[in-house]
Scaffold this active site. Structure first.
Site, PDB file in Angstrom:
ATOM      1  N   LYS A  44       0.832  -1.204   0.000  1.00 43.05           N
ATOM      2  CA  LYS A  44       0.000   0.000   0.000  1.00 43.05           C
ATOM      3  C   LYS A  44       0.867   1.256   0.000  1.00 43.05           C
ATOM      4  CE  LYS A  44      -3.774  -0.640   2.346  1.00 43.05           C
ATOM      5  NZ  LYS A  44      -4.387  -0.955   3.663  1.00 43.05           N
ATOM      6  N   ARG A 113      -3.502   3.262   8.358  1.00 39.19           N
ATOM      7  CA  ARG A 113      -3.763   2.085   7.516  1.00 39.19           C
ATOM      8  C   ARG A 113      -2.607   1.100   7.579  1.00 39.19           C
ATOM      9  NH1 ARG A 113      -4.688   4.506   1.645  1.00 39.19           N
ATOM     10  NH2 ARG A 113      -5.915   2.612   1.378  1.00 39.19           N
ATOM     11  N   GLY A 122      -8.485  -7.210   4.062  1.00 34.35           N
ATOM     12  CA  GLY A 122      -9.333  -7.246   5.245  1.00 34.35           C
ATOM     13  C   GLY A 122      -8.695  -7.891   6.456  1.00 34.35           C
ATOM     14  N   MET A 124      -5.861  -6.939   8.117  1.00 37.05           N
ATOM     15  CA  MET A 124      -5.320  -5.999   9.081  1.00 37.05           C
ATOM     16  C   MET A 124      -6.302  -4.841   9.170  1.00 37.05           C
ATOM     17  SD  MET A 124      -2.229  -7.437   9.442  1.00 37.05           S
ATOM     18  CE  MET A 124      -1.186  -6.126   9.954  1.00 37.05           C
ATOM     19  N   ARG A 357      -2.917  -1.639  -6.644  1.00 38.13           N
ATOM     20  CA  ARG A 357      -2.057  -2.828  -6.505  1.00 38.13           C
ATOM     21  C   ARG A 357      -2.405  -3.802  -7.619  1.00 38.13           C
ATOM     22  NH1 ARG A 357      -5.289  -4.645  -1.192  1.00 38.13           N
ATOM     23  NH2 ARG A 357      -7.227  -5.173  -2.196  1.00 38.13           N
ATOM     24  N   HIS A 477     -15.616  -9.065   0.900  1.00 36.45           N
ATOM     25  CA  HIS A 477     -14.632  -9.957   1.512  1.00 36.45           C
ATOM     26  C   HIS A 477     -14.745 -11.380   0.969  1.00 36.45           C
ATOM     27  CE1 HIS A 477     -13.293 -12.750   4.721  1.00 36.45           C
ATOM     28  NE2 HIS A 477     -12.254 -11.926   4.736  1.00 36.45           N
ATOM     29  N   ARG A 584       0.219 -48.018  -7.972  1.00 36.60           N
ATOM     30  CA  ARG A 584       0.199 -48.762  -6.714  1.00 36.60           C
ATOM     31  C   ARG A 584      -0.628 -50.020  -6.892  1.00 36.60           C
ATOM     32  NH1 ARG A 584      -1.138 -43.037  -4.295  1.00 36.60           N
ATOM     33  NH2 ARG A 584      -2.169 -43.167  -6.311  1.00 36.60           N
ATOM     34  N   ARG A 640       4.871 -50.218  -8.699  1.00 27.30           N
ATOM     35  CA  ARG A 640       5.453 -50.530  -7.395  1.00 27.30           C
ATOM     36  C   ARG A 640       4.928 -51.874  -6.920  1.00 27.30           C
ATOM     37  NH1 ARG A 640       3.985 -46.747  -2.424  1.00 27.30           N
ATOM     38  NH2 ARG A 640       1.976 -47.779  -2.684  1.00 27.30           N
ATOM     39  N   SER A 794      12.966 -43.280  -7.149  1.00 23.23           N
ATOM     40  CA  SER A 794      11.819 -42.384  -7.118  1.00 23.23           C
ATOM     41  C   SER A 794      11.595 -42.008  -5.659  1.00 23.23           C
ATOM     42  CB  SER A 794      10.587 -43.083  -7.695  1.00 23.23           C
ATOM     43  OG  SER A 794       9.475 -42.242  -7.549  1.00 23.23           O
ATOM     44  N   GLY A 796       9.895 -41.257  -2.553  1.00 21.95           N
ATOM     45  CA  GLY A 796       8.572 -41.390  -1.956  1.00 21.95           C
ATOM     46  C   GLY A 796       8.548 -40.422  -0.777  1.00 21.95           C
ATOM     47  N   THR A 797       8.238 -39.168  -1.065  1.00 21.45           N
ATOM     48  CA  THR A 797       8.435 -38.136  -0.039  1.00 21.45           C
ATOM     49  C   THR A 797       7.391 -38.168   1.062  1.00 21.45           C
ATOM     50  OG1 THR A 797       7.425 -36.625  -1.602  1.00 21.45           O
ATOM     51  CG2 THR A 797       9.812 -36.525  -1.380  1.00 21.45           C
ATOM     52  N   ASN A 798       6.306 -38.916   0.871  1.00 26.68           N
ATOM     53  CA  ASN A 798       5.366 -39.026   1.988  1.00 26.68           C
ATOM     54  C   ASN A 798       6.025 -39.812   3.124  1.00 26.68           C
ATOM     55  OD1 ASN A 798       3.607 -37.825   0.238  1.00 26.68           O
ATOM     56  ND2 ASN A 798       2.396 -39.654  -0.139  1.00 26.68           N
ATOM     57  N   ASP A 799       6.513 -41.010   2.787  1.00 28.43           N
ATOM     58  CA  ASP A 799       7.174 -41.812   3.812  1.00 28.43           C
ATOM     59  C   ASP A 799       8.503 -41.198   4.227  1.00 28.43           C
ATOM     60  OD1 ASP A 799       5.804 -44.040   4.857  1.00 28.43           O
ATOM     61  OD2 ASP A 799       5.787 -44.933   2.860  1.00 28.43           O
ATOM     62  N   CYS A 861       7.583 -39.227  -6.451  1.00 28.93           N
ATOM     63  CA  CYS A 861       6.209 -39.664  -6.646  1.00 28.93           C
ATOM     64  C   CYS A 861       5.359 -39.401  -5.403  1.00 28.93           C
ATOM     65  CB  CYS A 861       6.151 -41.133  -7.034  1.00 28.93           C
ATOM     66  SG  CYS A 861       6.862 -42.213  -5.790  1.00 28.93           S
ATOM     67  N   TYR A 881      12.141 -36.123 -13.378  1.00 23.16           N
ATOM     68  CA  TYR A 881      10.698 -35.927 -13.517  1.00 23.16           C
ATOM     69  C   TYR A 881      10.032 -35.802 -12.152  1.00 23.16           C
ATOM     70  CZ  TYR A 881      10.082 -40.808 -12.152  1.00 23.16           C
ATOM     71  OH  TYR A 881      10.085 -41.977 -11.444  1.00 23.16           O
TER      72      TYR A 881
HETATM   73  P1  ADP Z   1      -7.661  -2.453   3.339  1.00 18.03           P
HETATM   74  O1  ADP Z   1      -6.237  -2.838   3.215  1.00 18.03           O
HETATM   75  O2  ADP Z   1      -8.443  -3.342   4.208  1.00 18.03           O
HETATM   76  O3  ADP Z   1      -8.259  -2.178   2.001  1.00 18.03           O
HETATM   77  P2  ADP Z   1      -7.348   0.381   3.652  1.00 18.03           P
HETATM   78  O4  ADP Z   1      -6.229   0.893   4.451  1.00 18.03           O
HETATM   79  O5  ADP Z   1      -7.178   0.421   2.196  1.00 18.03           O
HETATM   80  O6  ADP Z   1      -7.667  -1.075   4.154  1.00 18.03           O
HETATM   81  O7  ADP Z   1      -8.578   1.225   4.120  1.00 18.03           O
HETATM   82  C1  ADP Z   1      -9.881   0.797   4.297  1.00 18.03           C
HETATM   83  C2  ADP Z   1     -10.822   1.735   3.624  1.00 18.03           C
HETATM   84  O8  ADP Z   1     -10.655   3.059   4.072  1.00 18.03           O
HETATM   85  C3  ADP Z   1     -10.646   1.770   2.134  1.00 18.03           C
HETATM   86  O9  ADP Z   1     -11.892   1.779   1.513  1.00 18.03           O
HETATM   87  C4  ADP Z   1      -9.924   3.054   1.889  1.00 18.03           C
HETATM   88  O10 ADP Z   1     -10.186   3.560   0.631  1.00 18.03           O
HETATM   89  C5  ADP Z   1     -10.462   3.943   3.002  1.00 18.03           C
HETATM   90  N1  ADP Z   1      -9.469   4.956   3.375  1.00 18.03           N
HETATM   91  C6  ADP Z   1      -8.237   4.751   3.853  1.00 18.03           C
HETATM   92  N2  ADP Z   1      -7.579   5.891   4.057  1.00 18.03           N
HETATM   93  C7  ADP Z   1      -8.418   6.881   3.712  1.00 18.03           C
HETATM   94  C8  ADP Z   1      -8.305   8.308   3.677  1.00 18.03           C
HETATM   95  N3  ADP Z   1      -7.184   8.927   4.034  1.00 18.03           N
HETATM   96  N4  ADP Z   1      -9.374   8.985   3.268  1.00 18.03           N
HETATM   97  C9  ADP Z   1     -10.499   8.358   2.897  1.00 18.03           C
HETATM   98  N5  ADP Z   1     -10.667   7.029   2.892  1.00 18.03           N
HETATM   99  C10 ADP Z   1      -9.644   6.285   3.294  1.00 18.03           C
HETATM  100 MG    MG Z   2      -7.639  -0.995   0.723  1.00 19.70          MG
HETATM  101 MG    MG Z   3       5.851 -45.447   0.942  1.00 18.09          MG
END
Ligand code: ADP
Ligand code: MG
Ligand code: MG
Length: 913
Positions: A44, A113, A122, A124, A357, A477, A584, A640, A794, A796-799, A861, A881
């Site tokens: 970000k 942020r 979502g 953090m 991003r 989300h 097998r 085998r 070959s 046999g990475t499980n065992d 395998c 392989y």
């Molecule tokens: P996430 O990583 O969960 O998308 P963000 O940091 O992008 O979290 O922010 C969550 C929401 O808040 C987003 O919709 C973003 O656009 C809004 N937001 C963040 N900073 C600002 C800001 N300075 N002014 C207005 N909206 C903001």
């Molecule tokens: Mg965001």
């Molecule tokens: Mg085996």
């Protein structure tokens, strides 16, 4: 944007002697950081810096880099240097804005942020409107002449600050808020008046006082410090940890914190906020794609509280803003040369960019976008092959609903958020999903039905076959997370009312309860009552072929499939398998018509008795091998010899005892009783305390050579028969669980003797190899000796994983979660190869084996043969392989090609997450 010069990237590792710069400013047309500094600034922060440098309208602010978070994790506090740089940059921001944080007639408000190197949607928490207090809220109201707006912003701050920083549960605030709406008899948040909101604020403050014993902090700088530290702490909250585990992101990275001047999308009808993609993230179509809400702030769009409006509507409402947004995002896409996922806010008719991003997308979209971008001359085919994550190819193989079924009853339609189809029993909470879905051995398909999902639901989403929500848009989300998981999802199915407490969903008069079956189609958005069949998708998609056509010439490793029966072998060929790496034979014995003979063979007390039964099994095995050889015309087939402990073929001890007791009570004269007693005594003889380390693998063939003889006869007779049909047959006979060279020579001698006999009898010869499965640490340490006898290895990475760690794969689930939680293990070593430990053993075996026998054929395998990271490792240690289950063959082919291409092109493989 490409016209704008981009600052040269700074080296990410700061020399120890040089002072670390903790805080990077952006604003006023230039930024101290840039887009390449994701490691330090987070995705970000790097994006905000890059956009600022490009002259885009970005609210100014500063980024506190990830090193400060790592320090915080180590020491539980921030250093003086971090505090000082934070204060200096705040001052700089205040000067630039001619405002003071939360002070005066025109108070500065900021957002705090989080933002790590890899986007964690979502996961953090972000705090908006920071700087508001009892005084500045009045100033704000006066300045914009809008009481309602100001008090709404303040109540949002207390709510976000309360949950994120003070760790008061969100629902506590929601109860207050919903209570107020209920009392006022309104439905929408926007219908509450300024006076209502002031009451809400008063109640919120009581909530804070009650839960923390302190008042909501009124000093703006104190709010900022507390929020910053809370963001650092949020790096280690449970849902962030789960997300990182699922996505294989290191726990050590830490997050950056962005402090940014607020812009307001909730200032009235010429304000709004939205999110979008430069292309359709579900199918990759080149279309401007997004959603927005007028008079709304931040989270409102993604939270799914109000259903957002399609971006095309913005064109009608505010054509100039729409055009500007399109122009900016097109420039961003050209600049980053990848599809962008962006956030914007409109404040009283003025557009601000808040984030950009590389957008997450489905596998199908990834392929489509990559090909389109090559055609648009934006990227080269060599780059395109890295734009698709190998695991995502699974999307092309996802099942579709069987449309030919009679009376399909579509009960609702929602937005097609993530393609594919899922059929399962409905559950209403993430915890129920986990309980219902059961353990690995007895999985039940469940569909998680929610009003909307939140990051707290992540564990339930992980186990569900599909997700259905009644609210939310294509960027909610649920939509974003499931697309990342490659899981079928429908969102915003507004006709459905979900009652989590009663565990039911209603559509009109129809009520469905927990456990009822539904079928969902994430490609069209249809929700269908009942349990439909699914049909497998075809892997012949022309786009897929194009991408594979670009990737495959790079590939140097072969890709084979693990297939036991002709049907799987045919499937594997269709997916492009170049042979069978593991057939097998015991799986053939479990078939209904064979298990009685197998049991009789095991019950036999003498060699002759055993041979009689083996003779009955011979033609069946031969017929299976013929089928597999035919399917693999011209490609090698590794067979085998018998591997599992014999008791696995007999009924279970407890079942036998129950049956015996039952008969003794009801029908004591039954002749079956004697038979059952015999079986029971054999079961007891074969009982082992530790069957995984017991009488299995080559130990069986050594004790009962006639079993190996029969199997070899079946293989070679089949080989000769099929060869006579003009088909090229390349059998490779694999001796399991060898730890000592003498085991290998013992069984190797049987193979060669039987081959000679069969060839003489039939008057035809076929070329074949004899080799071993390397699955014991000892085998790795004496691989040079074993290679004298074995023409191929070959892994046999499980065992090998089981024996290297001393972990039983069947019992690891008891402690794996706590190992992962405590960071003792990074991931399940049975899913992703442990390169440091198990990988070292493989490395040793490769070196020793090749030294002894330079042309020894090397493959893998185990289950890891289809895991992209493990495939890359196999490429690095020089295997010939990999072999995996048929459905992972495509993934393995792309992963192997990517590994070879990054070697050859000297690029860092994989696309930015
Ligand atoms: P996430 O990583 O969960 O998308 P963000 O940091 O992008 O979290 O922010 C969550 C929401 O808040 C987003 O919709 C973003 O656009 C809004 N937001 C963040 N900073 C600002 C800001 N300075 N002014 C207005 N909206 C903001
Ligand atoms: Mg965001
Ligand atoms: Mg085996």
């Amino acid at each position: 944007m490409s016209a704008t010069p981009v600052t040269e990237p700074q080296s990410k590792s700061v020399p120890q002697s040089k002072k670390v710069q903790y805080v990077y400013f952006f604003g006023g047309g230039k930024a101290e950081g840039n887009g390449k500094m994701k490691e330090d600034l987070g995705g970000k922060g790097a994006g905000l810096a890059e956009m600022t440098n490009a002259g885009l309208p970005v609210p100014p602010g500063f980024t506190i880099q990830t090193e400060a978070c790592r320090e915080y994790m180590r020491t539980q506090k921030t250093s003086d240097a971090v505090n000082k740089e934070t204060a200096d940059n705040l001052e700089k921001l205040e000067k630039l804005q001619s405002q003071k944080l939360g002070i005066g007639d025109n108070p500065l408000l900021v957002s705090v942020r989080s933002g790590a190197k890899f986007s964690m949607p979502g996961m953090m928490d972000t705090i908006l409107n920071l700087g508001l207090n009892d005084e500045s809220v009045k100033a704000l109201a006066k300045k914009v002449n809008n009481d309602r707006f100001a008090y709404d912003s303040y109540r949002r701050l207390i709510q976000m600050f309360g949950s994120v920083v003070l760790e008061i549960s969100k629902s506590t605030f929601e109860e207050v808020f919903d209570g107020k709406k209920h009392k006022r008899g309104v439905k929408l948040d926007t219908e509450l008046t300024a006076a209502d909101l002031q009451e809400v604020i008063a109640e919120y403050k009581q909530v804070v006082k009650k839960h923390t014993g302190k008042d909501f902090p009124q000093v703006p700088v104190e709010q900022l410090t507390m929020a910053r530290d809370a963001v650092f702490r949020s790096w280690n909250n449970d849902r962030a940890k789960v997300y990182r585990r699922i996505n294989n992101i290191s726990d050590d990275l830490g997050t950056a914190v962005n402090v940014q001047a607020m812009v307001f999308g909730n200032l009235g009808d010429t304000s709004g906020t939205g999110v979008g993609f430069t292309r359709n993230p579900a199918n990759g179509d080149k279309e401007f794609y997004g959603e927005f809400l007028m008079n709304a702030q931040g989270e409102d769009v993604v939270a799914g509280i109000r259903t957002p409006v399609h971006i095309s509507e913005l064109h009608k409402l505010m054509p100039a803003v729409y055009d500007q947004l399109r122009d900016i995002t097109t420039r961003l896409e050209n600049h980053y040369r990848d599809m962008q996922d962006f956030e914007f806010t409109i404040q009283e008719g003025r557009l601000y960019m808040l984030q950009t991003r590389n957008g997450k997308r489905t596998g199908r979209a990834a392929v489509r976008v990559a090909i389109d971008m090559v055609n648009e001359n934006l990227i080269k085919p060599e780059e395109a092959i890295f734009r698709v994550e190998a695991n995502q190819l699974y999307d092309f193989l996802v099942p579709n609903l069987d449309e030919s079924a009679e009376g399909i009853e579509v009960i609702a339609k929602g937005l097609p958020a993530s393609p594919g189809a899922a059929v399962g029993q409905i559950v209403f909470t993430a915890n129920d999903a986990v309980t219902f879905a059961g353990t690995q051995t007895q999985k039940k398909p469940v569909i998680l039905v929610r009003a909307e999902t939140t990051p707290e639901d992540i564990h339930g989403m992980e186990v569900a076959a599909g997700i259905l929500t009644s609210r939310g848009g294509m960027t909610s989300h649920a939509a974003v997370v499931t697309r990342g998981m490659g899981k079928c999802c429908i969102v915003g199915a507004g006709d459905i009312a979900v009652d989590e407490k009663k565990k039911e969903m209603r559509v009109g008069d129809l009520v469905l309860h927990e456990g009822d079956w539904i079928s969902i189609d994430g490609t069209t958005g249809r929700v269908i009552k009942g349990k439909l069949n699914t049909v497998p998708a075809s892997p012949d998609d022309p786009d897929l072929k194009t991408i594979m056509g670009w990737a495959e010439p790079f590939r140097t490793m072969g890709v084979r499939a693990n297939a036991d029966i002709p049907r799987d072998a045919i499937q594997a060929r269709a997916f492009g398998a170049e042979g069978i790496g593991l057939c097998r034979t015991e799986h053939m014995f479990f078939a209904e018509d064979r298990i009685p003979h197998m049991r009789a063979m095991i019950m036999a007390r003498t060699v002759d008795q055993r041979k009689v039964e083996l003779d009955k099994l011979l033609p069946m095995q031969r017929a299976d091998f013929e089928g597999v050889f035919r399917a693999m015309d011209g490609f090698p087939v590794t067979v085998r010899l018998l591997d599992p402990p014999l008791h696995e073929f007999l009924p279970r001890r407890e079942e036998l005892m129950v049956e015996i007791t039952r008969l003794e009570l009801t029908d004591a004269k039954s002749p079956k009783l004697k038979e059952l007693h015999q079986v029971l005594s054999r079961v007891e003889e074969l009982h082992e305390l530790n069957p995984m380390l017991g009488f299995r693998g080559c130990r069986l063939g050594i004790a009962y050579p006639e079993i190996s003889e029969m199997q070899c006869r079946a293989i070679f007779e089949a080989a000769v028969n099929v060869a006579k049909e003009g088909i090229k047959v390349i059998p490779e006979i694999m001796i399991p669980l060898v730890g000592m060279v003498k085991e290998m020579s013992n069984q190797g001698a049987i193979v060669r003797r039987v081959a000679d006999q069969v060839f003489k009898e039939k008057g035809t010869e076929v070329k074949y190899l004899v080799g071993t499965m390397i699955e014991l640490p000892r085998a790795c340490t004496v691989a040079d000796e074993i290679a004298v006898e074995a023409e191929f290895f070959s892994f046999g990475t499980n065992d090998l994983t089981q024996t290297a760690y001393g972990f039983s794969r069947d019992d690891i689930s008891k402690f794996l979660p706590s190992y992962i939680e405590r960071g003792i293990l990074k991931s399940d070593p049975f899913a992703t190869l442990d390169q440091e430990g198990v990988g070292q053993l493989m490395h040793m075996a490769v070196d020793k084996g090749r030294k002894q026998r330079p042309n020894v054929k090397l493959g893998i395998c185990g289950e890891h043969g289809g895991d992209p990271a493990s495939v890359e490792f196999c490429h690095k240690i020089g295997l010939n392989y990999v072999s995996c289950s048929p459905f992972r063959v495509l993934t393995a082919r792309l992963a192997a090609a990517q590994a070879a291409a990054s070697d050859k092109l000297k690029v860092e493989g994989g696309r930015t997450k």
